[in-house]
Scaffold this motif. Structure first.
Motif, short mmCIF file in Angstrom:
data_model
loop_
_atom_site.label_atom_id
_atom_site.label_comp_id
_atom_site.label_asym_id
_atom_site.label_seq_id
_atom_site.Cartn_x
_atom_site.Cartn_y
_atom_site.Cartn_z
N ARG A 42 30.20 40.66 22.83
CA ARG A 42 31.01 40.37 21.58
C ARG A 42 31.98 39.49 21.73
NH1 ARG A 42 32.79 45.35 18.67
NH2 ARG A 42 33.70 43.65 17.33
N LEU A 43 32.48 39.51 23.05
CA LEU A 43 33.66 38.82 23.37
C LEU A 43 33.17 37.28 23.97
CD1 LEU A 43 36.51 41.46 24.06
CD2 LEU A 43 36.39 39.78 22.21
N PRO A 44 34.09 36.34 23.66
CA PRO A 44 33.68 34.83 24.42
C PRO A 44 34.14 35.00 25.92
CG PRO A 44 35.77 34.79 23.23
CD PRO A 44 35.29 36.13 22.77
N LEU A 45 33.23 34.41 26.74
CA LEU A 45 33.62 34.60 28.32
C LEU A 45 34.15 33.12 29.05
CD1 LEU A 45 31.03 37.17 29.50
CD2 LEU A 45 33.81 37.28 29.73
N PRO A 46 34.20 32.12 28.15
CA PRO A 46 34.41 30.90 28.93
C PRO A 46 35.62 30.96 29.59
CG PRO A 46 34.52 30.31 26.36
CD PRO A 46 33.81 31.73 26.72
N ASP A 47 36.71 31.80 29.11
CA ASP A 47 37.83 31.77 29.78
C ASP A 47 38.01 32.70 30.88
OD1 ASP A 47 39.37 30.37 27.50
OD2 ASP A 47 38.31 31.89 26.20
N ALA A 48 36.84 33.38 31.20
CA ALA A 48 37.11 34.25 32.23
C ALA A 48 36.78 33.51 33.85
CB ALA A 48 35.80 35.22 32.18
N CYS A 49 36.54 32.02 33.84
CA CYS A 49 36.54 31.40 34.56
C CYS A 49 37.59 31.36 35.41
CB CYS A 49 36.35 29.66 34.22
SG CYS A 49 36.49 28.69 35.43
N LEU A 50 37.33 31.82 36.83
CA LEU A 50 38.38 31.93 37.88
C LEU A 50 38.77 30.36 38.34
CD1 LEU A 50 37.07 34.64 39.84
CD2 LEU A 50 38.65 34.81 38.19
N LEU B 145 41.64 45.88 19.26
CA LEU B 145 40.35 45.06 19.80
C LEU B 145 39.73 45.95 20.99
CD1 LEU B 145 42.21 41.83 20.70
CD2 LEU B 145 40.88 42.33 18.58
N PRO B 146 38.66 46.61 20.42
CA PRO B 146 38.10 47.79 21.27
C PRO B 146 37.65 47.19 22.48
CG PRO B 146 37.21 47.82 18.93
CD PRO B 146 37.99 46.49 19.14
N ASP B 147 37.12 45.89 22.48
CA ASP B 147 36.71 45.36 23.76
C ASP B 147 37.71 44.32 24.66
OD1 ASP B 147 34.25 46.11 23.33
OD2 ASP B 147 33.16 44.23 22.30
N ILE B 148 38.70 44.91 24.44
CA ILE B 148 39.93 44.18 25.16
C ILE B 148 39.85 44.12 26.47
CG2 ILE B 148 41.68 45.63 25.47
CD1 ILE B 148 43.46 43.57 23.86
N ASP B 149 39.06 45.10 27.08
CA ASP B 149 39.01 45.28 28.50
C ASP B 149 38.27 44.35 29.14
OD1 ASP B 149 40.51 47.50 28.48
OD2 ASP B 149 39.30 48.90 28.98
N ARG B 150 37.33 43.74 28.36
CA ARG B 150 36.45 42.72 28.84
C ARG B 150 37.12 41.30 28.97
NH1 ARG B 150 31.38 41.80 26.45
NH2 ARG B 150 31.14 40.80 28.44
N VAL B 151 37.93 41.21 28.41
CA VAL B 151 38.91 39.96 28.30
C VAL B 151 39.61 39.76 29.56
CG1 VAL B 151 40.16 38.40 26.73
CG2 VAL B 151 38.92 40.02 25.83
N PRO B 152 39.49 38.44 30.28
CA PRO B 152 40.46 38.40 31.30
C PRO B 152 42.03 38.52 31.15
CG PRO B 152 39.32 36.35 30.85
CD PRO B 152 38.82 37.36 30.00
N PRO B 153 42.85 39.20 31.50
CA PRO B 153 44.19 39.20 31.28
C PRO B 153 44.83 37.88 32.17
CG PRO B 153 43.82 40.77 32.83
CD PRO B 153 42.42 40.28 32.39
N LEU B 154 45.57 37.36 31.49
CA LEU B 154 46.00 36.23 32.14
C LEU B 154 47.44 36.45 33.20
CD1 LEU B 154 45.42 33.16 32.35
CD2 LEU B 154 46.93 32.58 30.67
N ARG B 155 48.38 36.77 32.22
CA ARG B 155 49.70 37.36 32.83
C ARG B 155 50.32 38.18 32.06
NH1 ARG B 155 52.19 33.51 35.33
NH2 ARG B 155 54.38 34.00 34.61
N VAL C 92 45.46 16.81 36.90
CA VAL C 92 46.04 17.75 38.00
C VAL C 92 45.75 19.06 37.72
CG1 VAL C 92 48.38 18.71 38.52
CG2 VAL C 92 48.03 16.26 37.93
N CYS C 93 45.66 19.38 36.56
CA CYS C 93 45.24 20.62 36.02
C CYS C 93 44.00 20.94 35.34
CB CYS C 93 46.34 21.40 35.08
SG CYS C 93 46.07 22.93 34.40
N CYS D 213 43.35 29.71 36.32
CA CYS D 213 43.35 29.61 37.80
C CYS D 213 44.90 30.24 38.29
CB CYS D 213 43.02 28.38 38.48
SG CYS D 213 43.94 27.18 38.89
N GLN D 214 45.80 29.82 37.26
CA GLN D 214 47.46 30.17 37.51
C GLN D 214 47.89 29.56 38.66
OE1 GLN D 214 49.66 32.58 35.68
NE2 GLN D 214 48.39 31.60 34.43
#
Lengths: 460, 430, 570
Positions: free
Chosen positions: A14-22, C321-331, C453-454, C488-489
């Motif tokens: 359900r959620l987009p994953l492109p931003d999961a890129c490390l 957002l019930p699925d928020i755990d699946r989203v990568p936290p950035l900072r 660069v980034c 990648c911070q």
């Protein structure tokens, strides 16, 4: 749904994953294009990073465009999926680079050029065209090989092939005709059915490979059913035409599902071409995704995988070999008179299938002698890159891209080996660039079966 | 009901199945194959190797087991065409050189302590320089960068190296021409593997650097001198420049790690006992009693007498930290019991089977956060779970030891796990 | 406080000095410049490095305050409309949704609607199915939804544009220059003493923080000094006299926000309930910001988000957002709201949100007998223009030069539009120039012509270098072009960054190459450390793996000191 939200939304994800890129670059390490073509910016940049800015830095703002995609070399991506497998964050990189490819394709091109590009990408149409002119071509080649070659060369240039790339000779007898002629419905009635997905190359240009596959499968005790099929969609996808790929896949899912049902259900679908296997197995669930498509995808086997797996026992019986092979896997000495040395090249799509290199192990276990090792450098992309290496623009780069691998095979030239590869494009490239003979490994098996008594493994 | 279902079941049999093909996984596969087992490696890709600089760090090998593992590692490496050594490249009779360790330059100019290093960096062992009476006026270091390779700024590295080590340094940046394109390290390595191209580069480097390089004690180059032909390339450069040449580590994808992967995998495949199933992620396991019978990637079932779990913690998905676990662990009292997955549920093989104990924290900006927690205490047998858990599953990898990247631990646990797994096969057949 | 000597040589001279480079200070600068004053702005760190750099990027429609404080809501709505017309290119009209979930109180909805009516806001009801169409990731427990004209605002871009416009009109802006005291004469406050980067300790700090090369402390004189230092307002006033500090009723309230590395929503999403923690989602550039918490803190020190606060946000965010755990936290990051003290009740930790969003103008001439010193206090980003307008009126009265406020009419130029360049000045004396403005133009569309660069945010080295060339510190440039703010911070780009900085000859004086390298290293180390601060509180999922990877890389590839060494460096 709102266009500003990026990423795929499906019931599974359900959620987009492109931003999961490390940003770890594992995809770059594994990418055959990144290491061989300097114009390619790499899957990391063309996948997740590109996707991130595709929708614009802010909602509603212009994002990256076709020109950007082109400048980063999006069109060069092979869609081999190796990046997906490498990603530790689970990003489906290749589906993202595909969007960049599709974008690059939107750049304006000349009308004729576009027509020919589309023709090459549409192997179904190209194949039918080739089939339509098979008779006159055969006649031409028959009367004067020189004239045949000249006309072929002219035709090749017309569709945009590089002069060094020669069109395949017209087959004497198309696969389908041969297949129908050799079918023995009554004898085969009680045998277990296997659906053979021939692939465009076998159907239109080179019937030798599917013929060998049928012979070997029949010897292993199967009833082979040649599928009603259309192009697997892989060539269309490799030029970024997702719509056409989707249409092809949908048609194949319907045809194969129907055929399998008619045969009693649960029938394995085997393809000698790893690109077809990969397309059916991976893209059917991804692009079509309904029940029949998934079921078809689950039933797809690569030929090597099938022969080394379920067909192994039958094959060993056919070879009259004990079931278990010696640990050393070395060929018995003194038995063979004239041995054709061989070496094996795994195509990118085969590697992406993740089945392992099964043919060399299988050949060794069946005591097919003459294996040569081209060394670690032979393990990589031959440079052909699907269709791009055929074209006038892509030819030089394709040789440069495959330099490392081609050099490894060239170093074996003194031994005069045949280079075995599952992939028609790899065989084409290796044969033209190194002058070595090439074949599909199943041809070697079939030859061995035909010529068991003589102990020869020459490919006829 | 759909007519087309799964065809014949896809089952493959091995003596040992190794899950993961990072450093620990490859060593385990090699060790198991060397012990006579037929090995299947089921993995997604490089594991952490694409990010590995190739240097083996860690605590010096102490026990006989560890020394045996190091010996095995060095010997197998020789067979692969990628030599490892310690202390200035000395292999030592028994891998003893690893105890001494080396100190090689990193790409930030700071020296890195490590126990073993690949042959391409031997000439950069600063300890060796020191021991041979290196003086400030004795040559020094020339850092050569490539214009196209921006991840490797030679000027910065040279300056930093001078400040950090006191060695006199200079830097040059040469262009590789148009073929290098966007300057991805993997592409440049591809060029170096092309003999025709390298011929031209050699010619140019002699012209551009030849006279100057001779004056230096050594020349440091980016680690992109070929994925396969690095040995002959380095040799040719050494001859042409008239001085020692070595590679510095750089950012991922790291060629030294990729070389390791390609060469070890090729050797294992060529030996004929090992089959690689790459692009596969193990998602379930079939356990019966205290034994694991098979693992599956959802499409193929891999049966074996024993399994090695080398799924890694960083690059692989051996490690999963759900937010709850993080918040729980971020409190000093938070603790999970061994055998429990970070999410709190029971461990499942493949997915999250590595039991967890909070064993370390990281300090960032003056604040200690127990931000991550994984791993098991290293058992003599490398068994994953001291209590319960399948007895024929063995864990390998540096994350067993804690937060510090410790490649030696990958090697030793990989070797232990591979051998232990191969022994299981004998138990099974007897 | 020091008395200005007769005929004393001064560093700079203006009509008005504004202390503080946040939204308030820059707003006052802009306002006064448009009124025709000669203005100098002095900022101790980078532009928008305090509260204005750590807000949630939301341009309020007033909806959030409608239920509690319709008056503030009305003020927000008015400003919302004005800013949308004058600063269009920095405002993204995402629109806002107020959604009531099953667990939210029903009676609040009526009270909220009543408040909206009184504030002049007319929320448009949205059908339930339509909401899920608009925002597919939103929870399906949405009962009711209303649309309001909330928007996302690019605070950095807006403030930089105002600064560049002002500079082009003749104002001077000194960054990384700290006010250490006030200058007086018989008429009252006459100016400020500014310490640039002269002292040894500060020199070191400057090398890590930025590159402003102003060497000596100096005096700047003016007729009026405006103290717009937000959470530092009391400290600054205390430099004049204790009484002045006492008349600045300031309270500090910490707010923590969490960034997800994904655009999860396309509207600003608020929960329709009494304002509480973790109930706003703002789509901001390529990321989503989940805010905020509220809690009293003693002062404006360097605040870090605590895991408890992040956990609270995440827990509340899950409701939306019930699925928020699946989203990568950035900072995660923390900011300090400077609130008017009477509004802050120290016994109730949540009171900071309750009220006190208004602002206060203190004329220290009236309150403490210090004519010429004005403190502007409180407020919020949305109302910064209104605050500046009132401050401007007061300044006009004090100086006795009436001029009309024009900020509601004159458009803010978008970044990159041509602005006349000021005459070139010697580097050591030059405040900001407009050159960087053109460099910032790339923001609208990433520039791929040269190397990146980034790679996460597509920042090219030429763009970065042109920003730096124009006098921006790395931290300023980073905020403008999102350098190192992606997935990648900074792990993979720090070395490239060092190369780009060095390749550009940074920091310009090539006589001492050794110092250059040290400066480059200090800068890049600081850059990397700065990135680490924000990720420490979000170590789960992908971010946990990334940190483990980063640790391995630092150790084996870069040879950067590990944990033990980190202390030493600091």
């Amino acid at each position: 749904m709102s266009a500003a939200v990026r990423g795929r939304v499906s019931s599974e994800r359900r959620l987009p994953l492109p931003d999961a890129c490390l940003g770890c670059s594992s995809c770059v390490a594994v990418c055959p294009v990144a290491s061989s073509d300097g114009r390619f910016a790499g899957p990391k940049v063309l996948g997740p990073a590109f996707e991130r800015l595709l929708a614009g830095p802010w909602p509603g703002e212009p994002g990256l465009g076709p020109r950007d995609a082109e400048r980063l070399g999006a069109g060069l991506c092979l869609q081999c999926h190796l990046c997906d497998l490498a990603c530790p964050a689970g990003v489906e990189v290749s589906s993202l680079t595909r969007r960049a490819k599709a974008l690059a394709r939107r750049l304006p091109r000349g009308g004729y050029r576009r027509l020919m590009d589309d023709l090459l990408a549409d192997q179904e149409r190209f194949g039918r065209l080739a089939a339509a002119v098979r008779w006159p071509r055969s006649l031409l080649h028959g009367t004067s090989p020189w004239l045949g070659r000249t006309v072929d060369g002219f035709a090749g240039r017309l569709v945009g092939l590089h002069p060094a790339r020669r069109l395949p000779r017209p087959p004497r007898q198309p696969f389908r005709a041969w297949f129908e002629a050799t079918r023995r419905p009554r004898e085969e009635r009680d045998r277990q059915p296997v659906i053979l997905f021939v692939g465009c190359h076998g159907r239109f240009h080179d019937p030798v490979v599917p013929r060998a596959a049928v012979e070997v499968l029949r010897s292993a005790g199967y009833r082979v059913v040649a599928a009603q099929e259309v192009c697997c969609g892989s060539p269309a996808l490799s030029v970024g035409d997702e719509g056409r790929a989707r249409d092809s896949l949908e048609a194949n899912a319907r045809l194969l599902d129907h055929l399998s049902t008619r045969l009693g259900g649960g029938v394995p679908i085997v393809s000698p071409c790893p690109s077809c296997s990969l397309s059916l197995r991976r893209l059917l669930p991804e692009l079509i995704g309904d029940g029949p498509a998934r079921a078809v995808a689950d039933a797809v086997w690569d030929l090597g995988e099938f022969l080394a797996g379920p067909a192994r026992v039958g094959l060993e019986q056919a070879f009259d070999r004990p079931r278990h092979w010696g640990d050393d896997g070395a060929p018995p000495s003194g038995e063979e008179a004239a041995v054709t040395p061989w070496t094996y090249h795994a195509s990118c799509h085969l590697r992406a299938l993740g089945v392992g290199k099964l043919f060399p192990a299988l050949l060794s276990s069946l005591e097919v002698p003459g294996r040569l090792d081209a060394g670690p450098a032979a393990d990589g992309c031959c440079g052909m890159g699907g269709l791009t290496g055929l074209t006038r623009e892509g030819y030089d780069l394709s040789l440069a891209a495959g330099a490392r691998v081609l050099e490894a095979y060239r170093s074996l030239a003194a031994a005069g080996p045949v280079v075995l590869s599952d992939c028609p494009a790899c065989r084409w490239q290796i044969a033209e660039a190194t002058g070595l003979k090439t074949a599909h490994p199943v041809e070697l098996l079939a030859a061995r079966l035909r010529d068991r008594a003589g102990g020869r493994n020459s490919i006829g | 009901m759909r007519a087309v279902g799964r065809g014949a079941p896809r089952v493959v049999d091995y003596d040992v199945v190794v899950i993961g093909s990072g450093l620990a996984g490859l060593v385990a596969a090699a060790a198991a194959a060397a012990a006579g087992a037929r090995v299947g490696v089921v993995a997604e890709s490089f594991g952490g190797l694409a990010m590995w600089s190739g240097l083996v760090s860690g605590k010096a090998p102490a026990g006989d087991e560890e020394l045996d593992a190091v010996r095995f590692f060095i010997e197998f490496g020789v067979r692969c065409g990628l030599e490892y050594g310690g202390c200035g490249g000395s292999r030592g009779a028994e891998g003893e050189a690893a105890r001494e360790g080396m100190e090689v330059l990193s790409s930030s100019g700071r020296p890195v302590r490590c126990l073993l290093a690949p042959e391409t960096v031997w000439a950069g062992d600063l300890r060796n320089w020191a021991s041979s009476g290196m003086q400030a006026d004795d040559g020094g270091l020339l850092v050569v960068g490539f214009t196209e390779l921006e991840d490797y700024p030679a000027a910065v590295i040279a300056g930093q190296a001078a400040a950090e080590t006191g060695v006199r340094t200079a830097h040059r940046t040469v262009s590789l021409g148009r073929a290098a394109g966007r300057g991805l390290g993997v592409r440049i390595a591809g060029l170096f593997d092309d003999p025709a191209w390298f011929e031209g580069f050699l010619e140019a480097s002699r012209r551009l650097l030849g006279r100057e390089a001779r004056r230096f004690r050594a020349v440091a180059l980016p680690p992109v001198l070929g994925l396969f032909r690095f040995r002959s390339n380095l040799e040719a450069l050494r001859e042409n420049l008239g001085t020692a040449v070595f590679e510095l580590p750089a950012v991922p994808p790291s060629l030294p790690g990729m070389r390791f992967w390609h060469l070890w995998r090729w050797r294992l495949e060529a030996d004929g006992r090992t089959t690689f199933h790459l692009g596969r992620r193990v998602v379930e396991a079939d356990t019966h009693g205290d034994r694991c019978l098979a693992v599956s990637d959802g499409l193929t079932v891999y049966r074996a007498a024993a399994f090695v779990l080398a799924t890694g913690g960083v690059a692989g998905r051996g490690l999963e930290v759900p937010p709850e676990a993080f918040f729980r662990l971020s409190k000093p009292t938070g603790a999970l019991r061994p055998g429990q997955a970070p999410g709190g549920g029971p461990a499942r093989p493949g997915e999250r089977s590595v039991p967890v104990e909070p064993i370390f924290g990281l300090e960032t900006c003056g604040r200690r956060t127990d931000w991550l927690s994984w791993g098991v205490r290293v058992q003599d047998s490398s068994r994953p779970c001291p209590t319960g858990g399948p007895a024929n599953v063995f864990v390998a990898g540096w994350q067993l030891g804690g937060p510090e990247p410790d490649a030696l631990l990958s090697i030793t646990t990989g070797w232990q796990a591979g051998r232990a797994a191969a022994d299981c096969r004998e138990e099974g057949t007897q | 406080m020091r008395r200005l000597a007769e005929g004393e040589a001064v560093f700079d001279r203006a009509d008005v000095i504004v202390i503080g480079g946040g939204a308030t200070g820059v707003g006052v600068l802009w306002d006064l410049v448009l009124r025709g004053f000669d203005v100098v702005l002095v900022e101790q760190a980078g532009l928008a490095s305090g509260t204005s750099g750590a807000f949630h990027g939301l341009l309020h429609s007033g909806g959030r305050y409608a239920g509690t404080d319709p008056e503030t809501a009305a003020g927000c709505l008015a400003e919302n409309r004005i800013l949308k017309s004058v600063a269009r290119s920095f405002i993204r009209e995402t629109g806002g949704l107020f959604v009531r979930l099953e667990e939210d109180p029903e009676d609040w909805e009526e009270r909220w609607l009543e408040g909206c009516r009184r504030a002049g806001l007319s929320p448009v009801p949205v059908r339930r199915d339509e909401v899920l169409d608009l925002e597919p990731h939103l929870t399906s427990t949405v009962l009711k939804a209303y649309r309001v004209p909330d928007a996302a605002v690019d605070g950095f871009g807006l403030l930089w544009s105002l600064v560049w416009s002002s500079v082009a009109a003749g104002a001077r802006v000194y960054l990384r220059a700290r006010v250490t005291g006030f200058l007086t004469d018989e008429d009252g406050v006459r100016g400020v003493e500014v310490v640039g980067l002269g002292g040894t300790e500060e020199r070191a700090a400057a090398v890590t923080e930025g590159r402003f090369p102003q060497a000596e402390p100096g005096e700047i004189t003016a007729e009026v000094v405006v103290n717009a230092t937000g959470p530092w307002a009391q400290e600054t006033a205390a430099l004049a006299c204790p009484a002045a500090a006492a008349s600045v009723p300031l309270g500090h309230d910490k707010g923590v926000m969490l960034i997800f590395n994904s655009r999860l929503v396309s509207h600003v999403v608020n929960r329709l309930r009494p304002p509480a923690d973790g109930d706003i989602l703002v789509p901001h550039g390529p990321v989503t910001i989940l805010g905020t918490t509220s809690g009293n803190v003693p002062g404006p020190g360097r605040l870090l988000p605590e895991p408890e606060e992040v956990a609270l946000l995440l827990c509340e965010g899950r409701a939306l957002l019930p699925d928020i755990d699946r989203v990568p936290p950035l900072r995660a990051y923390a900011g300090v709201r400077p609130l008017l003290k009477e509004a802050v009740d120290h016994t109730d930790p949540g009171a900071g949100r309750g009220g006190g969003r208004g602002f206060l103008l203190v004329d220290h001439g009236e309150t403490d007998g210090l004519p010429g010193l004005v403190t502007v206090l409180g407020g919020k980003f949305t109302t910064f223009r209104a605050m500046a307008a009132e401050t401007g009126d007061l300044v006009c009265r004090l100086v006795g030069r009436p001029a009309r406020c024009r900020t509601a009419e004159v458009g803010v130029p978008r970044l990159g539009s041509p602005v006349p360049r000021p005459p070139a000045a010697p580097v050591s004396r030059a405040p900001l120039t407009t050159g960087a403005e053109r460099a910032a133009h790339g923001r609208e569309r990433p520039d791929l012509a040269d190397s990146l660069v980034c790679e996460c945010e597509f920042v090219s080295s030429s763009r970065l270098v042109s920003l730096l060339d124009a006098g921006l510190a790395l931290s300023d440039a980073r905020r403008l072009c999102r350098l190192g703010m992606g997935g990648c911070q900074g792990i993979f780009c720090t070395q490239r960054l060092a190369g780009a900085l060095f390749g550009a000859g940074w920091p310009g004086d090539t006589a001492q190459p050794r110092t250059d390298r040290e400066a480059v290293r200090a800068e890049t180390d600081a850059f990397r450390r700065g990135r680490l601060t924000g990720v420490a509180a979000v170590q789960w999922g992908g971010q946990a793996r990334l940190s483990a990877l980063a640790a391995a890389l630092e150790r084996l590839t870069f040879g950067r000191p590990g944990r033990e060494g980190e202390e030493k460096v600091r």
